[in-house]
Design a protein around this motif. Sequence first.
Motif, mmCIF file in Angstrom:
data_model
loop_
_atom_site.group_PDB
_atom_site.id
_atom_site.type_symbol
_atom_site.label_atom_id
_atom_site.label_comp_id
_atom_site.label_asym_id
_atom_site.label_seq_id
_atom_site.Cartn_x
_atom_site.Cartn_y
_atom_site.Cartn_z
ATOM 1 N N ALA A 3 0.832 -1.205 0.000
ATOM 2 C CA ALA A 3 0.000 0.000 0.000
ATOM 3 C C ALA A 3 0.864 1.251 0.000
ATOM 4 O O ALA A 3 1.995 1.259 0.506
ATOM 5 C CB ALA A 3 -0.918 0.012 1.219
ATOM 6 N N GLY A 4 0.308 2.322 -0.581
ATOM 7 C CA GLY A 4 0.965 3.617 -0.560
ATOM 8 C C GLY A 4 0.604 4.375 0.698
ATOM 9 O O GLY A 4 -0.458 4.159 1.303
ATOM 10 N N ARG A 5 1.489 5.278 1.121
ATOM 11 C CA ARG A 5 1.243 6.126 2.289
ATOM 12 C C ARG A 5 1.497 7.575 1.893
ATOM 13 O O ARG A 5 2.483 7.894 1.227
ATOM 14 C CB ARG A 5 2.179 5.748 3.446
ATOM 15 N N ALA A 6 0.592 8.449 2.334
ATOM 16 C CA ALA A 6 0.781 9.889 2.209
ATOM 17 C C ALA A 6 0.939 10.410 3.622
ATOM 18 O O ALA A 6 -0.052 10.626 4.328
ATOM 19 C CB ALA A 6 -0.397 10.543 1.506
ATOM 20 N N GLY A 7 2.184 10.559 4.063
ATOM 21 C CA GLY A 7 2.414 10.873 5.464
ATOM 22 C C GLY A 7 2.034 9.672 6.308
ATOM 23 O O GLY A 7 2.465 8.550 6.064
ATOM 24 N N ALA A 8 1.187 9.901 7.308
ATOM 25 C CA ALA A 8 0.741 8.818 8.173
ATOM 26 C C ALA A 8 -0.538 8.168 7.678
ATOM 27 O O ALA A 8 -1.050 7.227 8.296
ATOM 28 C CB ALA A 8 0.529 9.344 9.592
ATOM 29 N N GLN B 133 -2.849 6.068 4.868
ATOM 30 C CA GLN B 133 -2.741 5.113 3.772
ATOM 31 C C GLN B 133 -3.588 5.593 2.596
ATOM 32 O O GLN B 133 -4.715 6.053 2.773
ATOM 33 C CB GLN B 133 -3.207 3.733 4.229
ATOM 34 N N THR B 134 -3.039 5.479 1.363
ATOM 35 C CA THR B 134 -3.766 5.901 0.163
ATOM 36 C C THR B 134 -4.594 4.738 -0.388
ATOM 37 O O THR B 134 -4.583 3.627 0.156
ATOM 38 C CB THR B 134 -2.785 6.390 -0.913
ATOM 39 N N ALA B 135 -5.280 5.006 -1.488
ATOM 40 C CA ALA B 135 -6.096 3.973 -2.120
ATOM 41 C C ALA B 135 -5.268 3.027 -2.974
ATOM 42 O O ALA B 135 -5.783 2.002 -3.449
ATOM 43 C CB ALA B 135 -7.190 4.622 -2.965
ATOM 44 N N ASP B 136 -3.985 3.334 -3.176
ATOM 45 C CA ASP B 136 -3.137 2.467 -3.993
ATOM 46 C C ASP B 136 -2.736 1.244 -3.188
ATOM 47 O O ASP B 136 -2.066 1.361 -2.155
ATOM 48 C CB ASP B 136 -1.876 3.227 -4.431
ATOM 49 N N ARG B 137 -3.109 0.060 -3.661
ATOM 50 C CA ARG B 137 -2.763 -1.160 -2.940
ATOM 51 C C ARG B 137 -2.767 -2.361 -3.865
ATOM 52 O O ARG B 137 -3.392 -2.360 -4.925
ATOM 53 C CB ARG B 137 -3.679 -1.381 -1.748
ATOM 54 N N ALA B 138 -2.068 -3.403 -3.449
ATOM 55 C CA ALA B 138 -2.008 -4.667 -4.176
ATOM 56 C C ALA B 138 -1.769 -5.776 -3.148
ATOM 57 O O ALA B 138 -1.414 -5.503 -1.994
ATOM 58 C CB ALA B 138 -0.894 -4.648 -5.222
ATOM 59 N N THR B 139 -1.970 -7.018 -3.587
ATOM 60 C CA THR B 139 -1.804 -8.156 -2.674
ATOM 61 C C THR B 139 -0.863 -9.176 -3.290
ATOM 62 O O THR B 139 -0.972 -9.496 -4.479
ATOM 63 C CB THR B 139 -3.154 -8.822 -2.376
ATOM 64 N N VAL B 140 0.063 -9.697 -2.474
ATOM 65 C CA VAL B 140 0.981 -10.758 -2.900
ATOM 66 C C VAL B 140 0.991 -11.835 -1.822
ATOM 67 O O VAL B 140 0.489 -11.631 -0.708
ATOM 68 C CB VAL B 140 2.412 -10.217 -3.126
ATOM 69 N N THR B 141 1.566 -12.975 -2.158
ATOM 70 C CA THR B 141 1.675 -14.070 -1.191
ATOM 71 C C THR B 141 3.145 -14.362 -0.918
ATOM 72 O O THR B 141 3.945 -14.524 -1.860
ATOM 73 C CB THR B 141 0.994 -15.348 -1.722
ATOM 74 N N THR C 101 1.824 10.603 -2.438
ATOM 75 C CA THR C 101 2.526 9.453 -1.856
ATOM 76 C C THR C 101 3.939 9.835 -1.391
ATOM 77 O O THR C 101 4.701 10.464 -2.133
ATOM 78 C CB THR C 101 2.611 8.303 -2.879
ATOM 79 N N THR C 102 4.249 9.445 -0.161
ATOM 80 C CA THR C 102 5.600 9.674 0.394
ATOM 81 C C THR C 102 6.308 8.370 0.732
ATOM 82 O O THR C 102 7.501 8.368 1.031
ATOM 83 C CB THR C 102 5.531 10.529 1.672
ATOM 84 N N GLY C 103 5.568 7.253 0.739
ATOM 85 C CA GLY C 103 6.192 5.985 1.103
ATOM 86 C C GLY C 103 5.304 4.813 0.770
ATOM 87 O O GLY C 103 4.118 4.974 0.432
ATOM 88 N N ILE C 104 5.881 3.619 0.874
ATOM 89 C CA ILE C 104 5.164 2.372 0.590
ATOM 90 C C ILE C 104 5.384 1.424 1.762
ATOM 91 O O ILE C 104 6.506 1.316 2.298
ATOM 92 C CB ILE C 104 5.646 1.753 -0.729
ATOM 93 N N VAL C 105 4.317 0.727 2.164
ATOM 94 C CA VAL C 105 4.378 -0.233 3.255
ATOM 95 C C VAL C 105 3.903 -1.593 2.771
ATOM 96 O O VAL C 105 3.245 -1.712 1.725
ATOM 97 C CB VAL C 105 3.514 0.213 4.461
#
Length: 441
Positions: free
Chosen positions: A228-233, A235-243, A261-265
Motif C-alpha cells: 500500500a501507498g502512504r501519504a504521510g501517516a 494510507q492511500t487507495a493504492d494497494r495490491a496483494t501478494v503471497t 505518496t511519500t512511502g510504501i508499506v
Amino acid sequence: MGLTGRTIRRRRLASLLAVAALAVTAGGALACPAGAATNVDFGTHCIPPDIAGIPPIDGTTTAAITVDDDTPKVGDTVTVTYTVVKPAASNPTSLDLPADIMTPTGKVTLGGAQTGAVTVAGPKKNDPVPGNGAFPSFSMTGTFKVTAPGAITLAPGDYNIHTSYILELDTPCTVITPPAPVSETITATSSTPVNNRAITLGSASGNPGAGVTVHGTGFTAGASVTLAGRAGATQTADRATVTAGSGGSFDGTLTVSDPGTTGIVAYEGGGWSADLGAGPAAYTVDDSTPVPDGSQKLTTTVRAGSLSMSQAGDAVQLSAVDFGQGGASTGALRTVTVKDFRGGPAGWSLTGKVTDFTGAGGKIGAGKLSWTPACATAADSPSTCRAGSAGTVGTSGATLASTPDAALTGGRFTVDAQLSLDVPAFTSPGSYAGVLTLTLS
C-alpha cells in the motif's frame, strides 16, 4: 529421680544444645551453587525457642544470591538460590550435633523494576556438626515469574531454621536493618517478538500510475501480504496483494497513482500493524503537470544528509566510595548530540554496552553499572526522542535513546544519563576503569 524425670531432662538438654547452636544462623551442609555470586554481609537477629532459655543473639551473616538466568524475558520463571555462605558463629557447645536435623526456609527480597519477596526452602540435610566446630553453609531455592522489564535486584531476607532433633523447633532470624545489601541484579527484557520484516523498492520515484517493484523478506511463509501507498501517516487507495513464499520473501508490483505518496508499506493481516508490517520505504510521485504558456517551472533539490553523533568528552570520573561500605559510585554521561539529517522514514537507536571495571585489586562486574537516560528534542525536529529505560547497562547492552520510524523523520537531539556503579563493600582499594561504548544505528 525416676525414669520419666531423666527422660524429660535429657529431652530438654538435647533441645537446648541444638537450639543454642542454631540460634546463631547455623544450617545444613549444602554446597554453594555454581556460577558467579556476590557475597554480602548483614546483621542478623535470631530468636531461640523459649525452651532454650537463651536470649536473642545478634551476629553477622554472609550470604549470596544466584539465579539460573540473569537475562530473562517478561513471563519467564527464574530459579533463585539463597546461600548462607558463612553463619555468624560456631557451635557454642562441646557436644556434637547429628546429621540431617535442619530444614531452612527464607525470603529473597526483590527491588527495582519488580518488587516483592521470593519464598525459598532447603532440604532437610546437613553434615554432623562437631562440638565447638564451625557450621557449614546451606542453600535454599525458590522461583518467581518476571512481570516487568528492567533491572531487578535480589537481596537476602529473613530466614528460619527448623530442627527435628527430639523436638520440632524453629529459630527465626531476621535482617536487623532491612533491606540487606543487593547480592544479584538481573536484567529482564520485553517478551515482544522481534519484527524482522523488511521491504526494498525497485525505484524511489515514478510518474503517476507507474508500477514500482516491492521486494519483501522476513514475512510469514504463505501469508497474504498487502502492499500500500502512504501519504504521510495516512494510507492511500493504492494497494495490491501478494503471497509470501516458503522462505517468507516475495516480489510484487504496486501501481502508485496518488500524487501525495511519500512511502510504501507492506503488512500481513487486515490492516497496517507495526508488529506485522514493514516500511514505510520512501517513494515520490513525479510531478508531470505541463507548464502553461508564458510560465516557467522552478525546481530545487533538498539533499539528504547522514545520521551522526558527537559527544562532549570521552572521560567520566565517578565518585569515590569507601572500602568496607561500597555502594553507589555516581557520575554523569558526557552529553551526546545526535543529528539525523537523512530525511527518510527510518528512526534511529542509540545503545550502549560496558566492559568490566578492572584495576590492580581485581574487577567490578559490568552488570554493576546502571543508568537513568534522558533525551531532549530540538524545536521543529520531525521526530521526538525517547529516552531508554533506567536499569543495568552490562556487557549485553541497553538502549540509551531512540526515535521511531515515521513517514518523515529527522532532527537534532541531546542525550544524557546519570550513571551509578554499585561497588561491592569489600572491593580492594584502588582505581578501576571500564569502557562504555555507544552505537548509533
